[in-house]
Design an enzyme around this catalytic site. Structure first.
Site, PDB file in Angstrom:
ATOM      1  N   ASN A 208       0.860  -0.871   0.356  1.00  0.00           N
ATOM      2  CA  ASN A 208       0.208  -0.015   0.306  1.00  0.00           C
ATOM      3  C   ASN A 208       0.788   0.985   0.048  1.00  0.00           C
ATOM      4  OD1 ASN A 208       0.689   0.521   2.806  1.00  0.00           O
ATOM      5  ND2 ASN A 208      -0.392  -1.182   3.395  1.00  0.00           N
ATOM      6  N   PHE A 321      -4.783   2.865  15.011  1.00  0.00           N
ATOM      7  CA  PHE A 321      -5.053   3.602  13.528  1.00  0.00           C
ATOM      8  C   PHE A 321      -6.376   3.153  12.813  1.00  0.00           C
ATOM      9  CE2 PHE A 321      -1.704   7.530  12.879  1.00  0.00           C
ATOM     10  CZ  PHE A 321      -0.964   7.185  14.622  1.00  0.00           C
ATOM     11  N   LYS A 335     -13.877   0.901  16.117  1.00  0.00           N
ATOM     12  CA  LYS A 335     -12.503  -0.428  15.807  1.00  0.00           C
ATOM     13  C   LYS A 335     -12.158   0.216  17.705  1.00  0.00           C
ATOM     14  CE  LYS A 335      -8.327  -0.050  13.339  1.00  0.00           C
ATOM     15  NZ  LYS A 335      -7.987  -0.322  11.676  1.00  0.00           N
ATOM     16  N   LYS A 339     -11.277  -2.940  18.959  1.00  0.00           N
ATOM     17  CA  LYS A 339      -9.901  -3.346  19.757  1.00  0.00           C
ATOM     18  C   LYS A 339      -9.780  -3.294  20.834  1.00  0.00           C
ATOM     19  CE  LYS A 339      -9.921  -4.923  14.825  1.00  0.00           C
ATOM     20  NZ  LYS A 339      -9.188  -4.487  13.495  1.00  0.00           N
TER      21      LYS A 339
END
Ligand code: FMN
Length: 397
Positions: A208, A321, A335, A339
């Site tokens: 990426n 992030f 998230k 997480k």
């Protein structure tokens, strides 16, 4: 309370006159200021001005026969809590990053063990010259803070990067240096940064656009704040300061292994890497040949590193992030909770000034309870703010 000691090193550049304003402004704050100058700097500004503004004598000559102190450079270096070269000429930058000490200013700088800040200012071609850029990269590696010049119309009539930033901004940098010096002393900070590469065959991989800049900026800030820093880094062209441990990895699996080995002893964990969610199930032994058929690659899931540290967290403060292209706030908050992160930094790839490659970022700081939208800022600035937010959370625990 005793005042902090700031030693200003003035070099022979056209913006030396701006150092007068800096000394004047700093003297009005809670600092005691001393000034040292190169011989060439005195051709631009007479020492008397700095003596008047700092209320201290100005040192220029290493071998001044009138000086009572025969080792002024060592005395000054012991005295300083922070040394700032402003303006830093191309010449002095080249000297100090190679340990040259052929005058009072460079000898003192070499003897200083305190925080070192360099504010380069010069003609844009001098600044962009590869030699100067290499010297500045070395300065960063040595742990000196380089406060970059800005783009503008220069005294030589060129327009470009090389202009000394606003004096007030330099004051802020010095304030910052004292505001959070060594706030992370004795702490271990583990950071992941950069992209991962998932091999397809011996010559190809899937990856990426991550540059690693944000993760490395956090690492530099943590290092400046006194932490023991480890960066688990995917392939990037970036170099970390000498005191930072970098564990280079290529794949998500390798990053996972390195994080598993290091997360338990860490106090702060920042997962800034752009980790591939999937990898090709099979890595071809030989280069995949072109054929008349389409190619289908079967992908399997990579380990979820952030979820792993969230699950196994004991005392660590964790920052994840999330880069989104839609519904940033909702997705980032979900998230963060899923997480088990303490904070999550969310950014939208489509926001101007945010995301991969650039030197700035526009992010939201998300906790399990709240969302703060932060304005555009440099990745370096953001690195400090993220760490400050994590320190605040640690204090509350
Ligand atoms: C008018 C004039 C302006 C200058 N301005 C700069 C400058 O802004 N930055 C720089 O790096 N050098 C500048 N120079 C070149 C430096 O003065 C020269 O490299 C000198 O050797 C630097 O001495 P020092 O680094 O010991 O202070 C300038 C020279 C002149 C004559």
């Amino acid at each position: 309370m005793t005042k902090k000691h700031v030693l200003i090193g003035v070099c022979g550049g056209v913006s030396a006159y701006k150092a007068c304003d800096l000394v004047s402004k700093l003297s009005k704050l809670d600092y005691e200021i001393k000034v040292m100058m190169t011989e060439n700097a005195t051709k631009f500004v007479p020492p008397l001005i700095f003596e008047s503004l700092s209320h201290n004598s100005v040192e220029v000559d290493l071998f001044d026969p009138n000086n009572q102190d025969p080792i002024t450079h060592i005395t000054l270096a012991h005295w300083a809590d922070c040394v700032v070269l402003v303006p830093a000429t191309a010449n002095v930058i080249a000297k100090v990053v190679h340990g040259l000490a052929d005058d009072l200013l460079t000898s003192t700088f070499l003897a200083c063990t305190c925080k070192k800040i360099i504010c380069p200012a010069m003609n844009t071609h001098m600044y962009e010259n590869q030699v100067t850029q290499d010297n500045l990269a070395r300065a960063r590696q040595l742990g000196y803070q380089v406060f970059e010049p800005v783009v503008g119309h220069l005294a030589c009539d060129d327009t470009g990067k090389g202009k000394l930033p606003d004096v007030q901004d330099i004051v802020e940098v010095i304030n910052q240096a004292f505001a959070m010096p060594l706030m992370l002393k004795g702490k271990k900070v583990l950071i992941t940064a950069g992209p991962t590469q998932e091999p397809l065959d011996p010559v190809r991989f899937l990856s990426n656009h991550s540059s690693g800049k944000q993760g490395y900026a956090i690492g530099e800030a943590a290092y400046q704040m006194g932490a023991q820093v480890t960066i688990v880094s995917g392939p990037t062209s970036l170099k970390a300061s000498q005191g930072i441990q970098v564990i280079p990895v290529q794949t998500a699996q390798e990053m996972f292994e390195a994080v598993k080995e290091n997360y338990q002893s860490a106090d702060f964990i920042i997962m800034a890497a752009a980790v591939a969610d999937y990898r090709p199930e099979v890595v071809a032994e030989n280069k995949i040949k072109k054929s008349d058929e389409n190619l289908t690659i079967h992908m399997v899931k990579n380990p979820d590193i952030l979820a792993y540290v969230g699950e196994h967290k004991t005392h660590q403060i964790i920052c994840g992030f999330a880069m989104e292209t839609q519904d940033l706030d909702e997705n980032a908050k979900a998230k963060c909770i899923k997480k088990n992160c303490d904070i999550l930094i969310g950014n939208n790839l489509f926001t101007k000034g945010a995301g991969f490659q650039g030197d700035t970022n526009v992010v939201s700081l998300v906790t399990q309870e709240s969302i703060q939208h932060w304005p555009k800022q440099t990745k370096a600035e953001l690195g400090k703010k993220i760490l400050q937010a994590m320190i605040e959370i640690e204090k509350r625990q």
